[in-house]
Scaffold this active site. Structure first.
Site, PDB file in Angstrom:
ATOM      1  N   ALA A 118      39.787  27.768  51.412  1.00 10.94           N
ATOM      2  CA  ALA A 118      41.229  27.903  51.645  1.00 10.94           C
ATOM      3  C   ALA A 118      41.531  29.056  52.592  1.00 10.94           C
ATOM      4  O   ALA A 118      40.827  30.064  52.609  1.00 10.94           O
ATOM      5  CB  ALA A 118      41.928  28.139  50.310  1.00 10.94           C
ATOM      6  N   HIS A 450      25.083  49.874   7.728  1.00  9.07           N
ATOM      7  CA  HIS A 450      23.831  50.628   7.824  1.00  9.07           C
ATOM      8  C   HIS A 450      22.661  49.667   7.656  1.00  9.07           C
ATOM      9  O   HIS A 450      22.725  48.788   6.805  1.00  9.07           O
ATOM     10  CB  HIS A 450      23.768  51.696   6.727  1.00  9.07           C
ATOM     11  CG  HIS A 450      22.463  52.455   6.745  1.00  9.07           C
ATOM     12  ND1 HIS A 450      22.184  53.383   7.710  1.00  9.07           N
ATOM     13  CD2 HIS A 450      21.376  52.369   5.939  1.00  9.07           C
ATOM     14  CE1 HIS A 450      20.973  53.876   7.489  1.00  9.07           C
ATOM     15  NE2 HIS A 450      20.460  53.270   6.429  1.00  9.07           N
TER      16      HIS A 450
HETATM   17  C1  LIG Z   1      23.658  41.439  41.027  1.00  9.17           C
HETATM   18  C2  LIG Z   1      25.030  41.688  40.459  1.00  9.17           C
HETATM   19  C3  LIG Z   1      25.155  42.043  39.129  1.00  9.17           C
HETATM   20  C4  LIG Z   1      26.407  42.261  38.585  1.00  9.17           C
HETATM   21  N1  LIG Z   1      26.489  42.616  37.263  1.00  9.17           N
HETATM   22  C5  LIG Z   1      27.705  42.819  36.719  1.00  9.17           C
HETATM   23  C6  LIG Z   1      27.829  43.130  35.345  1.00  9.17           C
HETATM   24  O1  LIG Z   1      26.829  43.235  34.620  1.00  9.17           O
HETATM   25  N2  LIG Z   1      29.059  43.319  34.822  1.00  9.17           N
HETATM   26  C7  LIG Z   1      30.192  43.211  35.603  1.00  9.17           C
HETATM   27  O2  LIG Z   1      31.300  43.385  35.073  1.00  9.17           O
HETATM   28  N3  LIG Z   1      30.106  42.915  36.916  1.00  9.17           N
HETATM   29  C8  LIG Z   1      28.898  42.714  37.482  1.00  9.17           C
HETATM   30  N4  LIG Z   1      28.817  42.365  38.805  1.00  9.17           N
HETATM   31  C9  LIG Z   1      30.067  42.300  39.592  1.00  9.17           C
HETATM   32  C10 LIG Z   1      30.792  40.973  39.340  1.00  9.17           C
HETATM   33  O3  LIG Z   1      29.932  39.916  39.682  1.00  9.17           O
HETATM   34  C11 LIG Z   1      32.067  40.928  40.157  1.00  9.17           C
HETATM   35  O4  LIG Z   1      32.863  42.050  39.866  1.00  9.17           O
HETATM   36  C12 LIG Z   1      32.857  39.668  39.836  1.00  9.17           C
HETATM   37  O5  LIG Z   1      32.112  38.517  40.101  1.00  9.17           O
HETATM   38  C13 LIG Z   1      34.143  39.645  40.644  1.00  9.17           C
HETATM   39  O6  LIG Z   1      34.885  38.525  40.300  1.00  9.17           O
HETATM   40  P1  LIG Z   1      35.937  37.888  41.316  1.00  9.17           P
HETATM   41  O7  LIG Z   1      36.613  36.786  40.573  1.00  9.17           O
HETATM   42  O8  LIG Z   1      36.760  38.933  41.917  1.00  9.17           O
HETATM   43  O9  LIG Z   1      35.088  37.298  42.514  1.00  9.17           O
HETATM   44  P2  LIG Z   1      33.737  36.510  42.679  1.00  9.17           P
HETATM   45  O10 LIG Z   1      32.982  36.387  41.430  1.00  9.17           O
HETATM   46  O11 LIG Z   1      33.105  37.117  43.867  1.00  9.17           O
HETATM   47  O12 LIG Z   1      34.243  35.050  43.035  1.00  9.17           O
HETATM   48  C14 LIG Z   1      34.979  34.787  44.185  1.00  9.17           C
HETATM   49  C15 LIG Z   1      34.893  33.299  44.478  1.00  9.17           C
HETATM   50  O13 LIG Z   1      35.775  33.001  45.543  1.00  9.17           O
HETATM   51  C16 LIG Z   1      35.190  32.011  46.352  1.00  9.17           C
HETATM   52  N5  LIG Z   1      35.842  32.071  47.663  1.00  9.17           N
HETATM   53  C17 LIG Z   1      35.802  33.109  48.555  1.00  9.17           C
HETATM   54  N6  LIG Z   1      36.575  32.819  49.629  1.00  9.17           N
HETATM   55  C18 LIG Z   1      37.090  31.594  49.407  1.00  9.17           C
HETATM   56  C19 LIG Z   1      37.981  30.767  50.131  1.00  9.17           C
HETATM   57  N7  LIG Z   1      38.475  31.144  51.311  1.00  9.17           N
HETATM   58  N8  LIG Z   1      38.306  29.554  49.620  1.00  9.17           N
HETATM   59  C20 LIG Z   1      37.799  29.160  48.426  1.00  9.17           C
HETATM   60  N9  LIG Z   1      36.961  29.910  47.688  1.00  9.17           N
HETATM   61  C21 LIG Z   1      36.634  31.113  48.165  1.00  9.17           C
HETATM   62  C22 LIG Z   1      33.714  32.391  46.373  1.00  9.17           C
HETATM   63  O14 LIG Z   1      32.909  31.282  46.702  1.00  9.17           O
HETATM   64  C23 LIG Z   1      33.503  32.861  44.945  1.00  9.17           C
HETATM   65  O15 LIG Z   1      33.059  31.821  44.112  1.00  9.17           O
HETATM   66  C24 LIG Z   1      27.573  42.115  39.388  1.00  9.17           C
HETATM   67  C25 LIG Z   1      27.464  41.738  40.732  1.00  9.17           C
HETATM   68  C26 LIG Z   1      26.204  41.526  41.267  1.00  9.17           C
HETATM   69  C27 LIG Z   1      26.111  41.109  42.708  1.00  9.17           C
END
Ligand SMILES: Cc1cc2nc3c(=O)[nH]c(=O)nc-3n(C[C@H](O)[C@H](O)[C@H](O)COP(=O)(O)OP(=O)(O)OC[C@H]3O[C@@H](n4cnc5c(N)ncnc54)[C@H](O)[C@@H]3O)c2cc1C
Length: 474
Positions: A118, A450
């Site tokens: 999008a 505990h």
């Molecule tokens: C290795 C790793 C380990 C992690 N471990 C943890 C943890 O243990 N605990 C924790 O709290 N957080 C952790 N995180 C962080 C966590 O993954 C993120 O904070 C979280 O996923 C953010 O959620 P979000 O909904 O903002 O975005 P995201 O999960 O990044 O999802 C965004 C989505 O938007 C979609 N998208 C992007 N642009 C478009 C578009 N133009 N049109 C349609 N779809 C689109 C993408 O494909 C994606 O699926 C970790 C991250 C990594 C990389």
């Protein structure tokens, strides 16, 4: 199908189905809003597919092998072999189950799911491009939009991700096999968690970190047991070394670094994993057309209702700024949906927990003693070392402590810092205490099971009150 030939309308358009976006969409559906959720890649976002869940699966699996191999003291003699392919397949099974569950929950809550990419095409209009040849695109008119497009790993100059020699965390979570040797650039939580995974899988791991400390942002006493443990696993930690570039050699690659005095070093390895942080995905959304401009780091500023500067557009999750954590995004998604539905919902960041899933784990929530002082409180702290916990002894993990921070005058719990076994779980008790306005007396007077690790939270509160039983009062 002709490009742009479909036009639909929706009350709420959610862009991105990570933890921020799918929670917003489900909550909006529950509140009887007509909601459309667009995802370009995989439901569940980074968290379920390439982040939290896969990393924790590999941490657990390699941890099981490591525990079994190092349990002579418990009378266990084992020599486990790690089949990385089997481990990754197991992890993928978990991911499929969870992402399938998210899709089902969305549908059950009336969310209209659209696969595609999008971008905004006006103040109340978005265009969704469907992947694949001839799939075309569609226009969606919306009353409200929630941007939940998440973040991607930062690429540093000279280290473009190729999945072969230069890995991102995403590549590192789906390896075909464990490399013999790996340089990890970055000693933040992702670098440190993955260092543990690979070291336990038999890889020679070297970490190079530009800063003079690992796990920057966590106090020294929390980071120290983690650093000790990672070094005990054989990981070489080089602080104050900025990665400059890499080149292929006969045996693999050579990573060049430079310290603050300009001295250069090189590190040989099979591959390099770059884990130096994440940046928001806001540059591909044509934000100008909806009247939005991100800040210089790409984040969207929001108010306490998750609203951006354009009042009918909301931003949740990683795009809305630090901390980039899944549970922060989930809360923002819920609040955005409730605000759109007219509910009196708002964000309050006083008790956002953070966890590092290293060995030992770190869990923090609320204020540190210094932060409490800065905020004008007269903080009092209480501490309980896991060495004095019966349950910790029975798990074989006694490194670390629970610290509780409270206001001396009122007794209100203000924060907690935990390093040790299951710190990621234990921190929830302190978070709940803060949210409920509990005092040290409340925590101390609560009967805890505990023998459990959670007794350490009770003991820390008693220690702050000066009447701990199982430790010496300070
Ligand atoms: C290795 C790793 C380990 C992690 N471990 C943890 C943890 O243990 N605990 C924790 O709290 N957080 C952790 N995180 C962080 C966590 O993954 C993120 O904070 C979280 O996923 C953010 O959620 P979000 O909904 O903002 O975005 P995201 O999960 O990044 O999802 C965004 C989505 O938007 C979609 N998208 C992007 N642009 C478009 C578009 N133009 N049109 C349609 N779809 C689109 C993408 O494909 C994606 O699926 C970790 C991250 C990594 C990389």
């Amino acid at each position: 199908m002709v490009v742009g030939d479909i036009s639909t309308g929706t009350d709420v358009l959610v862009i991105g189905a990570g933890p921020g976006g799918y929670v917003a969409a489900i909550r909006a559906g529950q509140l009887d809003l007509d909601v459309t959720l667009v995802e370009r890649e995989a439901f569940g976002g980074v968290c379920l597919n390439h982040g939290c869940i896969p990393s924790k699966a590999l941490i657990t699996a390699t941890g099981v092998a490591h525990e079994a191999a190092n349990a002579e003291e418990m009378g266990i003699h084992a020599d486990p072999a790690i089949d990385m392919g089997g481990m990754v397949e197991w992890k993928e099974g978990i991911v499929d189950r969870l992402t399938g569950g998210v899709e089902k929950l969305c549908k059950a809550n009336g969310v209209n799911l659209v696969e595609g990419t999008a971008e905004f095409a006006g103040s109340h209009k978005a265009r969704v491009a469907h992947d694949g040849q001839g799939q075309g695109s569609e226009s969606i008119e919306f009353e409200h939009a929630i941007v939940a497009t998440g973040s991607r790993p930062i690429e540093i100059p000279g280290f473009e991700f190729d999945g072969e020699h230069v890995l991102s965390s995403r590549h590192a979570l789906s390896p075909d096999s464990a490399p013999d040797s790996l340089v990890i650039v970055g000693a933040g939580y992702i670098g440190m968690e993955l260092a543990g995974v690979y070291a336990k899988a038999g890889t020679d791991v070297t970490i190079v970190e530009m800063l003079d400390e690992a796990l920057a942002g966590y106090t020294d006493d929390l980071a120290a047991p983690v650093v000790d443990n990672i070094e005990e696993l054989g990981v070489e930690l080089h602080l104050g070394e900025a990665a400059q570039g890499w080149e292929e050699t006969n045996d693999g690659i050579e990573v060049a670094t430079e310290n603050a005095d300009g001295e250069e070093s090189t590190f040989d390895a099979e591959k390099v994993l770059v884990a130096v942080g994440r940046e928001p995905v806001t540059d591909t959304l044509n934000l100008e057309s909806v009247g939005l401009e991100p800040d210089e780091d790409g984040f969207l500023a929001t108010d306490d209702r998750a609203r951006t500067d354009v009042s009918h557009v909301y931003a949740v999750g990683d795009v809305a700024g630090e901390p980039l954590l899944a549970h922060k995004g989930m809360k923002e998604g819920r609040v955005a949906a409730e605000v759109i539905a007219g509910e009196p919902s708002a964000l309050d960041y006083q008790a956002v927990p953070a966890a590092v899933f290293t060995e030992p784990e770190i869990g923090t929530v609320g204020m540190t003693e210094a932060e409490a002082e800065e905020a004008g409180f007269s903080p009092v702290t209480g501490q309980m070392p896991f060495q004095a916990s019966g349950r910790a002894l029975t798990t074989g993990h006694t490194d670390g402590f629970v610290r509780i921070v409270a206001d001396e005058e009122s007794g209100f719990v203000l924060g907690g810092q935990i390093v040790g076994p299951d710190a990621s779980e234990l921190v929830a008790e302190v978070g709940l205490a803060i949210e409920l306005g509990a005092t040290l007396e409340d925590v101390a007077a609560t009967i805890h099971t505990h023998p459990t690790l959670s007794e350490a939270v009770q003991e820390a509160a008693e220690n702050a009150l000066g009447h701990a039983i199982h430790t010496l009062n300070r």
